[in-house]
Write a protein that holds these residues in place. Sequence first.
Motif, PDB file in Angstrom:
ATOM      1  N   ILE A  89      35.082  12.519  17.039  1.00  0.00           N
ATOM      2  CA  ILE A  89      34.976  11.340  16.182  1.00  0.00           C
ATOM      3  C   ILE A  89      34.845  11.717  14.703  1.00  0.00           C
ATOM      4  CG2 ILE A  89      33.981   9.838  17.955  1.00  0.00           C
ATOM      5  CD1 ILE A  89      31.240  10.261  16.455  1.00  0.00           C
ATOM      6  N   GLY A  90      34.579  12.972  14.417  1.00  0.00           N
ATOM      7  CA  GLY A  90      34.459  13.416  13.035  1.00  0.00           C
ATOM      8  C   GLY A  90      35.757  13.866  12.398  1.00  0.00           C
ATOM      9  N   GLU A  91      36.849  13.857  13.157  1.00  0.00           N
ATOM     10  CA  GLU A  91      38.115  14.379  12.630  1.00  0.00           C
ATOM     11  C   GLU A  91      38.600  13.613  11.401  1.00  0.00           C
ATOM     12  OE1 GLU A  91      42.650  15.518  14.013  1.00  0.00           O
ATOM     13  OE2 GLU A  91      41.287  14.624  15.483  1.00  0.00           O
ATOM     14  N   ALA A  92      38.630  12.293  11.489  1.00  0.00           N
ATOM     15  CA  ALA A  92      39.132  11.495  10.364  1.00  0.00           C
ATOM     16  C   ALA A  92      38.264  11.688   9.124  1.00  0.00           C
ATOM     17  CB  ALA A  92      39.194  10.018  10.748  1.00  0.00           C
ATOM     18  N   VAL A  93      36.968  11.748   9.315  1.00  0.00           N
ATOM     19  CA  VAL A  93      36.040  11.923   8.192  1.00  0.00           C
ATOM     20  C   VAL A  93      36.221  13.313   7.572  1.00  0.00           C
ATOM     21  CG1 VAL A  93      33.604  12.019   7.532  1.00  0.00           C
ATOM     22  CG2 VAL A  93      34.379  10.296   9.151  1.00  0.00           C
ATOM     23  N   ALA A  94      36.322  14.328   8.411  1.00  0.00           N
ATOM     24  CA  ALA A  94      36.487  15.691   7.897  1.00  0.00           C
ATOM     25  C   ALA A  94      37.746  15.816   7.054  1.00  0.00           C
ATOM     26  CB  ALA A  94      36.519  16.687   9.061  1.00  0.00           C
ATOM     27  N   TRP A  95      38.853  15.264   7.533  1.00  0.00           N
ATOM     28  CA  TRP A  95      40.105  15.365   6.772  1.00  0.00           C
ATOM     29  C   TRP A  95      40.080  14.501   5.525  1.00  0.00           C
ATOM     30  CZ3 TRP A  95      42.566  19.507   7.084  1.00  0.00           C
ATOM     31  CH2 TRP A  95      42.689  20.205   8.297  1.00  0.00           C
ATOM     32  N   GLN A  96      39.387  13.376   5.569  1.00  0.00           N
ATOM     33  CA  GLN A  96      39.304  12.526   4.378  1.00  0.00           C
ATOM     34  C   GLN A  96      38.594  13.274   3.242  1.00  0.00           C
ATOM     35  OE1 GLN A  96      36.400   9.448   4.037  1.00  0.00           O
ATOM     36  NE2 GLN A  96      36.888   9.750   1.903  1.00  0.00           N
ATOM     37  N   LEU A 119      44.213   9.706   8.289  1.00  0.00           N
ATOM     38  CA  LEU A 119      44.731   8.408   8.726  1.00  0.00           C
ATOM     39  C   LEU A 119      45.255   8.480  10.160  1.00  0.00           C
ATOM     40  CD1 LEU A 119      45.408   5.463   8.141  1.00  0.00           C
ATOM     41  CD2 LEU A 119      47.527   6.238   7.035  1.00  0.00           C
ATOM     42  N   ALA A 120      45.984   9.527  10.484  1.00  0.00           N
ATOM     43  CA  ALA A 120      46.516   9.679  11.843  1.00  0.00           C
ATOM     44  C   ALA A 120      45.386   9.771  12.870  1.00  0.00           C
ATOM     45  CB  ALA A 120      47.422  10.908  11.926  1.00  0.00           C
ATOM     46  N   ALA A 121      44.354  10.544  12.552  1.00  0.00           N
ATOM     47  CA  ALA A 121      43.217  10.673  13.473  1.00  0.00           C
ATOM     48  C   ALA A 121      42.506   9.342  13.642  1.00  0.00           C
ATOM     49  CB  ALA A 121      42.247  11.733  12.969  1.00  0.00           C
ATOM     50  N   ALA A 122      42.305   8.626  12.546  1.00  0.00           N
ATOM     51  CA  ALA A 122      41.614   7.329  12.612  1.00  0.00           C
ATOM     52  C   ALA A 122      42.423   6.318  13.408  1.00  0.00           C
ATOM     53  CB  ALA A 122      41.337   6.815  11.205  1.00  0.00           C
ATOM     54  N   GLU A 123      43.729   6.338  13.244  1.00  0.00           N
ATOM     55  CA  GLU A 123      44.582   5.426  14.018  1.00  0.00           C
ATOM     56  C   GLU A 123      44.561   5.795  15.495  1.00  0.00           C
ATOM     57  OE1 GLU A 123      47.772   4.143  10.554  1.00  0.00           O
ATOM     58  OE2 GLU A 123      48.264   5.838  11.847  1.00  0.00           O
ATOM     59  N   ARG A 124      44.669   7.077  15.776  1.00  0.00           N
ATOM     60  CA  ARG A 124      44.681   7.546  17.167  1.00  0.00           C
ATOM     61  C   ARG A 124      43.387   7.171  17.890  1.00  0.00           C
ATOM     62  NH1 ARG A 124      45.519  12.356  15.885  1.00  0.00           N
ATOM     63  NH2 ARG A 124      43.460  13.258  16.159  1.00  0.00           N
ATOM     64  N   MET A 125      42.271   7.180  17.154  1.00  0.00           N
ATOM     65  CA  MET A 125      40.975   6.910  17.768  1.00  0.00           C
ATOM     66  C   MET A 125      40.507   5.474  17.541  1.00  0.00           C
ATOM     67  SD  MET A 125      39.106  10.483  16.965  1.00  0.00           S
ATOM     68  CE  MET A 125      38.329  10.891  18.511  1.00  0.00           C
ATOM     69  N   SER A 126      41.371   4.643  16.984  1.00  0.00           N
ATOM     70  CA  SER A 126      41.038   3.229  16.730  1.00  0.00           C
ATOM     71  C   SER A 126      39.743   3.089  15.926  1.00  0.00           C
ATOM     72  CB  SER A 126      40.933   2.451  18.039  1.00  0.00           C
ATOM     73  OG  SER A 126      42.154   2.499  18.729  1.00  0.00           O
ATOM     74  N   MET A 127      39.718   3.730  14.769  1.00  0.00           N
ATOM     75  CA  MET A 127      38.555   3.706  13.886  1.00  0.00           C
ATOM     76  C   MET A 127      38.952   2.988  12.586  1.00  0.00           C
ATOM     77  SD  MET A 127      37.339   7.649  14.623  1.00  0.00           S
ATOM     78  CE  MET A 127      35.718   7.581  13.891  1.00  0.00           C
ATOM     79  N   PRO A 128      38.783   1.665  12.532  1.00  0.00           N
ATOM     80  CA  PRO A 128      39.289   0.908  11.383  1.00  0.00           C
ATOM     81  C   PRO A 128      38.654   1.279  10.046  1.00  0.00           C
ATOM     82  CG  PRO A 128      38.034  -0.519  12.855  1.00  0.00           C
ATOM     83  CD  PRO A 128      38.183   0.798  13.543  1.00  0.00           C
ATOM     84  N   TYR A 129      37.358   1.548  10.011  1.00  0.00           N
ATOM     85  CA  TYR A 129      36.723   1.899   8.739  1.00  0.00           C
ATOM     86  C   TYR A 129      37.334   3.194   8.193  1.00  0.00           C
ATOM     87  CZ  TYR A 129      33.276   2.884   5.146  1.00  0.00           C
ATOM     88  OH  TYR A 129      32.686   3.147   3.944  1.00  0.00           O
ATOM     89  N   GLU A 130      37.490   4.177   9.044  1.00  0.00           N
ATOM     90  CA  GLU A 130      38.056   5.452   8.622  1.00  0.00           C
ATOM     91  C   GLU A 130      39.530   5.310   8.251  1.00  0.00           C
ATOM     92  OE1 GLU A 130      35.899   4.953  11.041  1.00  0.00           O
ATOM     93  OE2 GLU A 130      34.230   6.259  10.481  1.00  0.00           O
ATOM     94  N   GLN A 131      40.254   4.399   8.928  1.00  0.00           N
ATOM     95  CA  GLN A 131      41.634   4.117   8.531  1.00  0.00           C
ATOM     96  C   GLN A 131      41.664   3.580   7.105  1.00  0.00           C
ATOM     97  OE1 GLN A 131      43.797   1.610  11.345  1.00  0.00           O
ATOM     98  NE2 GLN A 131      42.691   2.573  13.034  1.00  0.00           N
TER      99      GLN A 131
END
Length: 185
Positions: A89-96, A119-131
């Motif tokens: 769950i930290g992938e999108a945050v780490a890359w951001q 963005l790709a990680a957030a979309e893949r994991m359905s994480m709207p805030y991170e998107q």
Amino acid sequence: LYCRGLLASSLWRSGEQASARRYADEVATLIKQARGIPVGYDTIDGYRAVAEVYLGLWEQAGAAAPRAVKAAARRACRALHTYRRFFPIGEAVAWQFQGQLEWLAGKPKRAHVAWRRSLAAAERMSMPYEQAEACFQIGRHLPAGHPGRDPMLQRALATFAHLSAEYDCACVQAALESSERATHG
């Protein structure tokens, strides 16, 4: 780690930079004492806050940022990448935040690659805030007048508004207004 991280982030967003830095330093020390191994998935906000504060300090100071702040920002990003290896769950945050680090280090192409990965990680994991965060970073770092800038910012704004993320909405709105001023003089 979690509570002090939230406090650091809240203070940062309130403009209380010295207090935010103090708490970010405390959280960074706790992360270091854990030898980089996250103690639980719920510590993500602590890791995030440390990166937010140090990268924010670097961004504000620009090239004049102290070496200690730059080094702390790099350590915070490394810690986020360690976190994501334990907790996806930290992938999108780490890359951001990696994108922000690359941008501040003068590597815009690497920054945009990192934000696209976020963005790709957030979309893949359905994480709207991170998107929305990724869209905001991509959009605000495109030049005014770039055809992708405003659509990315609008997407971020719509998602943040849906999530009632007022602080984030204000940040996106400011970026949109700067686009408007730049294109219309």
